[in-house]
Design an enzyme around this catalytic site. Structure first.
Site, PDB file in Angstrom:
ATOM      1  N   GLU A  85      -6.949  -7.772  -0.708  1.00  0.00           N
ATOM      2  CA  GLU A  85      -7.331  -7.772   0.706  1.00  0.00           C
ATOM      3  C   GLU A  85      -8.766  -7.307   0.858  1.00  0.00           C
ATOM      4  O   GLU A  85      -9.228  -6.426   0.124  1.00  0.00           O
ATOM      5  CB  GLU A  85      -6.479  -6.779   1.519  1.00  0.00           C
ATOM      6  CG  GLU A  85      -5.029  -7.114   1.694  1.00  0.00           C
ATOM      7  CD  GLU A  85      -4.313  -6.049   2.543  1.00  0.00           C
ATOM      8  OE1 GLU A  85      -4.970  -5.369   3.360  1.00  0.00           O
ATOM      9  OE2 GLU A  85      -3.096  -5.896   2.374  1.00  0.00           O
ATOM     10  N   GLU A 103       0.817  -1.224   0.000  1.00  0.00           N
ATOM     11  CA  GLU A 103       0.000   0.000   0.000  1.00  0.00           C
ATOM     12  C   GLU A 103       0.849   1.272   0.000  1.00  0.00           C
ATOM     13  O   GLU A 103       0.810   2.067   0.952  1.00  0.00           O
ATOM     14  CB  GLU A 103      -0.971   0.002   1.182  1.00  0.00           C
ATOM     15  CG  GLU A 103      -2.063  -1.025   1.035  1.00  0.00           C
ATOM     16  CD  GLU A 103      -3.185  -0.860   2.064  1.00  0.00           C
ATOM     17  OE1 GLU A 103      -2.954  -0.251   3.119  1.00  0.00           O
ATOM     18  OE2 GLU A 103      -4.295  -1.349   1.798  1.00  0.00           O
TER      19      GLU A 103
HETATM   20  C1  GLA Z   1      -4.156  -2.609   4.764  1.00  0.00           C
HETATM   21  C2  GLA Z   1      -2.794  -3.261   4.824  1.00  0.00           C
HETATM   22  C3  GLA Z   1      -2.726  -4.437   5.709  1.00  0.00           C
HETATM   23  C4  GLA Z   1      -3.552  -4.235   6.952  1.00  0.00           C
HETATM   24  C5  GLA Z   1      -4.960  -3.893   6.573  1.00  0.00           C
HETATM   25  C6  GLA Z   1      -5.884  -3.724   7.762  1.00  0.00           C
HETATM   26  O1  GLA Z   1      -4.911  -2.968   3.701  1.00  0.00           O
HETATM   27  O2  GLA Z   1      -2.287  -3.589   3.556  1.00  0.00           O
HETATM   28  O3  GLA Z   1      -1.380  -4.654   6.026  1.00  0.00           O
HETATM   29  O4  GLA Z   1      -2.999  -3.208   7.700  1.00  0.00           O
HETATM   30  O5  GLA Z   1      -4.948  -2.676   5.888  1.00  0.00           O
HETATM   31  O6  GLA Z   1      -7.182  -3.362   7.340  1.00  0.00           O
END
Ligand code: GLA
Ligand code: ZN
Length: 676
Positions: free
Chosen positions: A307, A150
């Site tokens: 995710e 991210e």
């Molecule tokens: C992001 C991150 C993860 C985690 C999630 C929690 O998407 O990539 O590492 O922190 O948020 O929601």
């Protein structure tokens, strides 16, 4: 990445076994396959474990994790761990630390904490990626690379400042050109030496992260920052590709995240992957739009849902559980819009730190007898039964919405006419009007080839980049229908106003010009009064935020303002141009207007809605090699009866033939493969 070569839809998620005792691992390996999962994203935050000091690397734990995954039939999405640097690095080389918006150099802590222009961060992160690639290049579990995590955030350190000057020099060549394009004669800000240029933050031109005295410098800094982070990504990408040229490399994006120009990033990604964290009250149309935006990054290619939470988040104020059925429904929503994976953060909850209350496949109780596990396992069985059918399929669409990050930055850096204009919301208004009528939409960049589309919508095309006006004119001349709105055609790519009347370069195409722009107070509105009916559009509607006071210079006026001193001036116009039409919507209309307006446009282009649409029910269609798959998602809590019209086929989830009227329970889903 060619997802048609995958043996199955990818199902799994982030898995951080290095964060708990190895005695638990065998239980993980029992539970993850028990849920039907086939992929684990590993090594996302392990830099400190892999490299305890500058001269030492330890890969033994990761070796064991990779081997264990393989032994248990689970693919690895292998991350490079560079999203958070180790503490020793920050202490030894403070230059890797970021400097924040207020000019404070940070200490060690958090993540996304590395300066993207630190040569040391760049070389140490690239070195780690190279070592990982060298070590695992032939590992049988390795399916996909996941660079960092991210990407986002800014740095305002001295190194970034120097790099910014170089970036500007490459862009403008001369200071004269830069001074002209930033209009620095305003407030006497003319630069005579490159070194006089400082980064725009709280110490200089900006009084908050989105308010600036000089749009030109702030816009360029935002571009530069996006490019700086992209450069870090590319260095790792190249290091990996040198060892594994045939394995796909990606990083996880964040939907409408503002700070990075994802269209630019997408060119360097082998497949788009993104993290979907709607709040429980996010409109389903907004999530659908975001999936479509992510699909649009690579011109419609399938993407990966990297995710989502199986149950709840930890970082919102109120982390509501996804109610029974919602995780499954939203997973299928991603697939319905082009995802070839369903993946979670996270497979097991951690015991400490800030994500221990974030949902996981395996709850703290540690066994499979939980609601969340049962729901995940059911979805796993279903995805397994889909086999390879949907993989690589695309979403045919004749309607496009144009989207652009730089345009958004410029609109939202703008001082005046209003703080209420939010680019993504305007895009969503148009998207939702089509979504609510069962129309499938592509979201495309300002550079995309428009010729496949019958209708192209460009809400708030404030910035017109070089060559764009001519391309849009050619599209319309050839028969396309183009719609743009208030506050469009105002500036060039550096936020310099195009003189001679708004909408600047689009003026000839649209056959109107805008003399003034009125900003309405919150809760205030003007009226759109239709002169005649247009499809179902008739009578009056509300409009708000901004009202362009426009004059027709050839365009047909279909509606006029109903109030205020500009009552009677045009608010909806159509200009026939070549064989096509160019429409202007001079204010931000209510939802009823947009539904009627876009419905009429679709009718006149003979674009039919997908079958099965009704309130609270979402529809989409994927197709591949002559086979079509209709998704019907019931976002209502109550059962509905879906009307399929002439569409008939087999529901892939239940294996039953469906046609005509089909009952669909609350939160339930149909994926209907059309009879040949
Ligand atoms: C992001 C991150 C993860 C985690 C999630 C929690 O998407 O990539 O590492 O922190 O948020 O929601
Ligand atoms: Zn920096």
């Amino acid at each position: 990445m060619d997802t048609t070569k995958l043996p199955k839809m990818l199902y799994g998620g982030d898995y951080n076994p290095e964060q708990w005792d190895e005695s638990i691992w065998p239980e993980d390996m029992r539970l993850i396959p028990l849920a039907g999962m086939n992929i684990a994203t590993v090594n996302v935050f392990s830099w400190a474990m892999l490299q305890p000091n500058e001269d030492t690397y330890h890969f033994e734990t990761l070796d064991r994790i990779m081997d264990m995954l393989h032994k248990n039939g689970i693919y690895a999405c292998l991350a490079t761990s560079t999203g958070a640097h180790p503490a020793w690095m920050a202490r030894k080389y403070p230059e890797v630390l970021r400097t924040d918006f207020n000019g404070r150099q940070r200490k060690f802590g958090g993540r996304h904490n590395s300066c993207p222009n630190s040569p040391l961060y760049r070389s140490l992160s690239t070195q780690l990626a190279a070592k990982l690639a060298e070590r695992y290049k032939d590992h049988p579990a390795l399916l996909l690379w996941h660079v960092s995590n991210e990407y986002g955030g800014e740095c305002y350190c001295d190194r970034c400042e120097t790099a910014f000057r170089e970036w500007l020099r490459a862009k403008y060549g001369t200071l004269d050109k830069l001074n002209e394009q930033w209009n620095t004669r305003f407030w006497g800000h003319t630069f005579y030496e490159w070194d006089e240029i400082v980064l725009p933050n709280a110490l200089s031109e900006q009084w908050s992260s989105d308010r600036t005295c000089f749009q030109g410098i702030s816009l360029d800094y935002t571009r530069f920052n996006s490019d700086s982070l992209l450069e870090c990504y590319k260095l790792e990408y190249d290091a990996i590709k040198a060892q594994t040229p045939d394995l796909p490399v990606t990083t996880n994006l964040m939907g409408t995240f503002k700070g990075l120009d994802y269209f630019k990033w997408a060119k360097h990604m082998d497949i788009i992957a993104w993290d979907n964290y709607p709040s429980m009250d996010t409109p389903t149309s907004f999530t659908a739009m975001t999936h479509d935006l992510m699909r649009g990054l690579k011109s419609g290619a399938p993407f990966l849902l990297m995710e989502q939470t199986p149950s709840q988040q930890n970082w919102q104020a109120y982390n509501t559980l996804k109610r029974p059925g919602i995780m499954r429904l939203w997973s299928y929503q991603a697939v319905a819009h082009g995802s070839d994976s369903v993946m979670f953060f996270q497979l097991r909850r951690s015991v400490g730190a800030c994500e221990k209350y974030h949902g996981a496949l395996i709850e703290h109780v540690g066994h499979e007898h939980t609601r969340v596990f049962r729901e995940c396992a059911q979805l796993g069985r279903e995805l397994d039964s889909l086999d390879t059918k949907l993989l690589g399929s695309r979403l045919p669409s004749r309607i496009a919405i144009m989207y652009d990050w730089e345009n958004r930055w410029a609109i939202e850096y703008s001082s005046g006419p209003t703080i209420d204009l939010k680019y993504v919301d305007e895009i969503h208004n148009y998207y939702r009007a089509l979504y609510e009528q069962g129309h499938q939409v592509d979201i495309v960049s300002f550079e995309e080839d428009l010729s496949p589309y019958a209708i192209v919508l460009a809400p708030v095309m404030y910035m017109v980049k070089p060559g764009m006006a001519a391309r849009i004119e050619a599209y319309v001349a050839a028969g396309g229908k183009f719609v743009t709105t208030f506050f469009s055609g105002i500036v060039n790519e550096n936020d310099i106003v195009t003189l001679g009347g708004y909408p600047g370069e689009l003026r000839g195409l649209l056959g109107i010009w805008a003399e003034e722009i009125d900003a309405l107070f919150p809760g205030h509105h003007n009226r759109i009064v239709m002169k005649d009916s247009l499809g179902n559009l008739q009578g009056e509607y509300k409009c708000s935020i901004l009202c362009d006071l426009i004059h027709s210079e050839g365009a047909e006026v279909l509606a006029e303002y109903g109030d205020d001193f500009y009552k009677g001036m045009p608010v909806l116009t159509r200009n026939r141009f070549g064989s096509g039409e160019a429409w202007y919507v001079a204010s931000s209309p209510d939802a009823d207007f947009l539904q009627g307006f876009l419905g009429a446009l679709c009718d006149s282009s003979n674009i039919k809605p997908l079958p099965g649409k009704q309130p609270g029910v979402e529809v989409s269609l994927r197709s591949r090699e002559g086979r079509s798959y209709l998704f019907v998602l019931n976002h209502n809590a109550a059962e509905v009866t879906v009307e399929l019209g002439e569409f008939a086929g087999v529901d892939l989830i239940t294996g039953t033939a469906v046609s005509g009227q089909v009952p669909l329970a609350g939160c339930d889903v149909l994926i209907i493969e059309q009879f040949a």
